[in-house]
Design a protein around this motif. Structure first.
Motif, PDB file in Angstrom:
ATOM      1  N   ASN A   1      85.037  -5.000 -28.003  1.00 44.72           N
ATOM      2  CA  ASN A   1      84.229  -5.297 -29.247  1.00 44.72           C
ATOM      3  C   ASN A   1      82.700  -5.714 -28.651  1.00 44.72           C
ATOM      4  O   ASN A   1      81.895  -5.454 -29.548  1.00 44.72           O
ATOM      5  CB  ASN A   1      84.749  -6.163 -30.200  1.00 44.72           C
ATOM      6  N   ILE A   2      82.640  -6.474 -27.762  1.00 40.54           N
ATOM      7  CA  ILE A   2      81.352  -7.186 -27.136  1.00 40.54           C
ATOM      8  C   ILE A   2      80.219  -6.097 -27.240  1.00 40.54           C
ATOM      9  O   ILE A   2      80.436  -4.981 -26.723  1.00 40.54           O
ATOM     10  CB  ILE A   2      81.434  -7.838 -25.972  1.00 40.54           C
ATOM     11  N   ALA A   3      79.166  -6.488 -27.940  1.00 47.14           N
ATOM     12  CA  ALA A   3      77.892  -5.635 -27.918  1.00 47.14           C
ATOM     13  C   ALA A   3      78.392  -4.333 -28.368  1.00 47.14           C
ATOM     14  O   ALA A   3      77.657  -3.375 -27.947  1.00 47.14           O
ATOM     15  CB  ALA A   3      77.350  -5.547 -26.387  1.00 47.14           C
ATOM     16  N   VAL A   4      79.177  -4.157 -29.423  1.00 51.18           N
ATOM     17  CA  VAL A   4      79.607  -2.802 -29.991  1.00 51.18           C
ATOM     18  C   VAL A   4      80.045  -1.969 -28.969  1.00 51.18           C
ATOM     19  O   VAL A   4      79.746  -1.079 -28.867  1.00 51.18           O
ATOM     20  CB  VAL A   4      78.395  -2.176 -30.879  1.00 51.18           C
ATOM     21  N   GLY A   5      81.060  -2.396 -28.053  1.00 51.28           N
ATOM     22  CA  GLY A   5      81.590  -1.707 -27.043  1.00 51.28           C
ATOM     23  C   GLY A   5      80.533  -1.169 -26.031  1.00 51.28           C
ATOM     24  O   GLY A   5      80.770  -0.149 -25.360  1.00 51.28           O
ATOM     25  N   GLY A   6      79.656  -2.213 -25.771  1.00 50.43           N
ATOM     26  CA  GLY A   6      78.463  -1.945 -24.929  1.00 50.43           C
ATOM     27  C   GLY A   6      77.411  -0.933 -25.233  1.00 50.43           C
ATOM     28  O   GLY A   6      76.397  -0.933 -24.669  1.00 50.43           O
ATOM     29  N   ASN A   7      77.423  -0.579 -26.600  1.00 48.08           N
ATOM     30  CA  ASN A   7      76.464   0.521 -27.221  1.00 48.08           C
ATOM     31  C   ASN A   7      75.023  -0.294 -27.184  1.00 48.08           C
ATOM     32  O   ASN A   7      74.124   0.198 -27.010  1.00 48.08           O
ATOM     33  CB  ASN A   7      76.695   0.927 -28.307  1.00 48.08           C
ATOM     34  N   SER A   8      75.129  -1.778 -27.394  1.00 49.80           N
ATOM     35  CA  SER A   8      73.935  -2.320 -27.574  1.00 49.80           C
ATOM     36  C   SER A   8      73.369  -3.073 -26.243  1.00 49.80           C
ATOM     37  O   SER A   8      72.657  -4.002 -26.320  1.00 49.80           O
ATOM     38  CB  SER A   8      73.949  -3.625 -28.565  1.00 49.80           C
ATOM     39  N   ILE A   9      73.706  -2.639 -24.945  1.00 50.65           N
ATOM     40  CA  ILE A   9      73.751  -3.489 -23.788  1.00 50.65           C
ATOM     41  C   ILE A   9      72.658  -2.351 -23.032  1.00 50.65           C
ATOM     42  O   ILE A   9      73.023  -1.383 -22.733  1.00 50.65           O
ATOM     43  CB  ILE A   9      74.785  -3.737 -22.999  1.00 50.65           C
ATOM     44  N   SER A  10      71.511  -2.747 -22.949  1.00 54.81           N
ATOM     45  CA  SER A  10      70.609  -1.649 -22.384  1.00 54.81           C
ATOM     46  C   SER A  10      70.821  -1.810 -20.823  1.00 54.81           C
ATOM     47  O   SER A  10      70.813  -2.738 -20.118  1.00 54.81           O
ATOM     48  CB  SER A  10      69.126  -1.757 -22.810  1.00 54.81           C
ATOM     49  N   VAL A  11      70.910  -0.609 -20.104  1.00 55.36           N
ATOM     50  CA  VAL A  11      70.979  -0.534 -18.818  1.00 55.36           C
ATOM     51  C   VAL A  11      70.184   0.922 -18.216  1.00 55.36           C
ATOM     52  O   VAL A  11      69.958   1.501 -18.917  1.00 55.36           O
ATOM     53  CB  VAL A  11      72.529  -0.320 -18.443  1.00 55.36           C
ATOM     54  N   LYS A  12      70.144   0.822 -17.026  1.00 54.03           N
ATOM     55  CA  LYS A  12      69.474   2.119 -16.274  1.00 54.03           C
ATOM     56  C   LYS A  12      70.688   3.007 -15.978  1.00 54.03           C
ATOM     57  O   LYS A  12      71.374   2.645 -15.015  1.00 54.03           O
ATOM     58  CB  LYS A  12      68.526   1.731 -15.281  1.00 54.03           C
ATOM     59  N   CYS A  13      70.394   4.390 -15.871  1.00 51.59           N
ATOM     60  CA  CYS A  13      71.170   5.474 -15.396  1.00 51.59           C
ATOM     61  C   CYS A  13      70.473   6.454 -14.675  1.00 51.59           C
ATOM     62  O   CYS A  13      69.680   7.046 -15.818  1.00 51.59           O
ATOM     63  CB  CYS A  13      72.153   5.985 -16.497  1.00 51.59           C
ATOM     64  N   ASN A  14      70.300   6.800 -13.408  1.00 47.01           N
ATOM     65  CA  ASN A  14      69.357   7.975 -13.163  1.00 47.01           C
ATOM     66  C   ASN A  14      67.887   7.546 -13.387  1.00 47.01           C
ATOM     67  O   ASN A  14      67.249   8.601 -13.874  1.00 47.01           O
ATOM     68  CB  ASN A  14      69.888   9.294 -13.587  1.00 47.01           C
ATOM     69  N   GLY A  15      67.410   6.530 -13.437  1.00 46.48           N
ATOM     70  CA  GLY A  15      66.272   6.005 -13.791  1.00 46.48           C
ATOM     71  C   GLY A  15      65.721   6.095 -14.902  1.00 46.48           C
ATOM     72  O   GLY A  15      64.606   5.776 -15.370  1.00 46.48           O
ATOM     73  N   LYS A  16      66.599   6.355 -16.007  1.00 49.56           N
ATOM     74  CA  LYS A  16      66.324   6.198 -17.429  1.00 49.56           C
ATOM     75  C   LYS A  16      67.065   5.282 -17.791  1.00 49.56           C
ATOM     76  O   LYS A  16      68.063   4.956 -17.815  1.00 49.56           O
ATOM     77  CB  LYS A  16      66.747   7.631 -18.090  1.00 49.56           C
ATOM     78  N   THR A  17      66.324   4.818 -19.332  1.00 49.92           N
ATOM     79  CA  THR A  17      67.185   3.748 -19.998  1.00 49.92           C
ATOM     80  C   THR A  17      68.219   4.411 -20.612  1.00 49.92           C
ATOM     81  O   THR A  17      68.215   5.542 -21.319  1.00 49.92           O
ATOM     82  CB  THR A  17      66.002   3.144 -21.026  1.00 49.92           C
ATOM     83  N   SER A  18      69.505   3.680 -20.954  1.00 53.13           N
ATOM     84  CA  SER A  18      70.499   4.134 -21.599  1.00 53.13           C
ATOM     85  C   SER A  18      71.284   2.995 -22.132  1.00 53.13           C
ATOM     86  O   SER A  18      70.662   1.716 -22.032  1.00 53.13           O
ATOM     87  CB  SER A  18      71.287   4.914 -20.658  1.00 53.13           C
ATOM     88  N   ASN A  19      72.481   2.975 -22.558  1.00 52.36           N
ATOM     89  CA  ASN A  19      73.362   1.791 -22.777  1.00 52.36           C
ATOM     90  C   ASN A  19      74.773   1.973 -22.103  1.00 52.36           C
ATOM     91  O   ASN A  19      75.085   2.913 -21.788  1.00 52.36           O
ATOM     92  CB  ASN A  19      73.486   1.938 -24.306  1.00 52.36           C
ATOM     93  N   LEU A  20      75.408   0.708 -21.950  1.00 49.76           N
ATOM     94  CA  LEU A  20      76.413   0.671 -21.118  1.00 49.76           C
ATOM     95  C   LEU A  20      77.766   1.611 -21.452  1.00 49.76           C
ATOM     96  O   LEU A  20      78.340   2.089 -20.722  1.00 49.76           O
ATOM     97  CB  LEU A  20      76.938  -0.878 -20.917  1.00 49.76           C
ATOM     98  N   HIS A  21      77.661   1.629 -22.726  1.00 48.19           N
ATOM     99  CA  HIS A  21      78.743   2.409 -23.363  1.00 48.19           C
ATOM    100  C   HIS A  21      78.664   3.924 -22.876  1.00 48.19           C
ATOM    101  O   HIS A  21      79.297   4.802 -22.719  1.00 48.19           O
ATOM    102  CB  HIS A  21      78.846   2.343 -24.934  1.00 48.19           C
ATOM    103  N   SER A  22      77.377   4.370 -23.053  1.00 46.10           N
ATOM    104  CA  SER A  22      77.031   5.874 -22.936  1.00 46.10           C
ATOM    105  C   SER A  22      77.085   6.325 -21.418  1.00 46.10           C
ATOM    106  O   SER A  22      77.544   7.271 -21.040  1.00 46.10           O
ATOM    107  CB  SER A  22      75.635   6.037 -23.407  1.00 46.10           C
ATOM    108  N   VAL A  23      76.813   5.118 -20.775  1.00 48.79           N
ATOM    109  CA  VAL A  23      76.874   5.236 -19.153  1.00 48.79           C
ATOM    110  C   VAL A  23      78.290   5.577 -18.670  1.00 48.79           C
ATOM    111  O   VAL A  23      78.752   6.286 -17.841  1.00 48.79           O
ATOM    112  CB  VAL A  23      76.453   4.117 -18.375  1.00 48.79           C
ATOM    113  N   TRP A  24      79.395   4.613 -19.331  1.00 47.09           N
ATOM    114  CA  TRP A  24      80.623   4.992 -18.921  1.00 47.09           C
ATOM    115  C   TRP A  24      81.110   6.222 -19.852  1.00 47.09           C
ATOM    116  O   TRP A  24      82.170   7.052 -19.044  1.00 47.09           O
ATOM    117  CB  TRP A  24      81.576   3.707 -19.443  1.00 47.09           C
ATOM    118  N   ASP A  25      80.685   6.613 -21.024  1.00 46.81           N
ATOM    119  CA  ASP A  25      81.119   7.903 -21.687  1.00 46.81           C
ATOM    120  C   ASP A  25      80.883   8.908 -20.356  1.00 46.81           C
ATOM    121  O   ASP A  25      81.571   9.920 -20.482  1.00 46.81           O
ATOM    122  CB  ASP A  25      80.545   7.947 -22.956  1.00 46.81           C
TER     123      ASP A  25
END
Length: 314
Positions: free
Chosen positions: A152-176
């Motif tokens: 549940n935390i941070a909408v399953g990571g959707n609202s946590i901003s992270v970087k992936c391949n130099g671009k801004t993404s969110n933790l959920h999308s990175v794992w998806d």
């Protein structure tokens, strides 16, 4: 429809990123499962999905993309792709069905619902195909293996901003998708079928997963229910033929949820998760989870149609 009635009238959930593992991961789970289907299960899958999906669970993963374009019809299904574990990673991780699926609409109850519907010969072919696509690749047996689909935390990571391949993404999308896409491009010629075949080979006799694969399907009963005490509220919602919450989805969810404490949130701020040591550490988790859920999907369908898991190592 029994519990299906509950889902059919569910409100449209505003849940971003509900399709776990992304298309590549979903396809891979389906292709892995195809390697281990017993005769009756294989026959049902091929006949039900037909040429539109190349008679395979793998290509059927395109279905969620199709239904996303029609939220008025399919929006109710969004919340069935996950369970919001109200825990506190990385300090503590847990999944409690009564606490985390209080409205009766989550991936845990969805698997129970569509397990019954896929086997119900009173339903027409289209309804059973739909149940198969939900149960198999869209997602639910696949999604429950994605750690952030049981968090549940941070909408399953959707609202946590992270970087992936130099671009801004969110933790959920990175794992998806982000980590998966990097992995398949780097190691498998950007081919989901080559990846799935490699994972299936690891499960079979002599493969890297062979010694542990039998433990993956220790829980494989499509009828053993969770304790009634966990969900006393749901029984008042069901008609005479109760569809009860099952034990195995809860077991699988708790297993995936542990990764939220042991790894998923372990990165340092500012780290590019797709090009750093974090990526290297995530790869074995992702590959094991994809292989495991594909194997479990095959076992699940085999139990439904062939009467047992029918999974001796080949």
């Amino acid at each position: 429809m029994k519990i299906g009635k509950i889902f059919a009238f569910a409100f449209v959930a505003a849940a971003p990123g509900v399709y776990g593992w992304g298309a590549v991961g979903h396809h891979a789970v389906g292709y892995v499962a195809m390697n281990f289907l017993a005769p009756k299960a294989l026959n049902f899958v091929q006949n039900s999905l037909g040429p539109a999906y190349n008679n395979s669970l793998g290509p059927a993963a395109s279905w969620p993309d199709e239904i996303k374009s029609d939220p008025a019809t399919w929006g109710w299904s969004n919340e069935l792709h996950y369970v919001d574990a109200l825990d506190d990673p990385p300090t503590s991780c847990s999944v409690d069905q009564k606490r985390d699926c209080a409205n009766g609409k989550c991936i845990l109850t969805a698997i129970a619902n569509y397990t019954i519907r896929v086997a119900d010969t009173r339903l027409d072919a289209e309804q059973r195909q739909q149940a198969l696509k939900f149960l198999g690749m869209i997602p639910f047996v696949g999604d429950i293996g994605q750690p952030l689909h049981v968090e549940n935390i941070a909408v399953g990571g959707n609202s946590i901003s992270v970087k992936c391949n130099g671009k801004t993404s969110n933790l959920h999308s990175v794992w998806d998708s982000g980590l998966v896409n990097n992995l398949v491009a780097a190691n498998y010629g950007n081919s989901e079928t080559v990846w799935a075949d490699a994972l299936a080979a690891r499960i079979k006799k002599g493969g890297a997963y062979a010694s542990s694969a039998s433990s993956w399907i220790t829980c494989s009963s499509t009828t053993t229910t969770a304790k009634k005490s966990l969900l006393p509220w749901i029984y008042g919602l069901l008609d005479t033929q109760e569809i009860q919450p099952l034990e195995c989805p809860l077991v699988w969810a708790r297993e995936s949820n542990k990764f939220d404490c042991s790894y998923v949130f372990s990165y340092a701020n500012g780290t590019d998760l797709c090009t750093s040591d974090y990526y290297s550490g995530a790869v074995p988790i992702i590959e094991t989870q994809i292989a495991k859920q594909g194997y479990r999907l095959a076992a699940w369908l085999n139990v439904i149609f062939d009467g047992s898991t029918k999974l001796p190592l080949k």
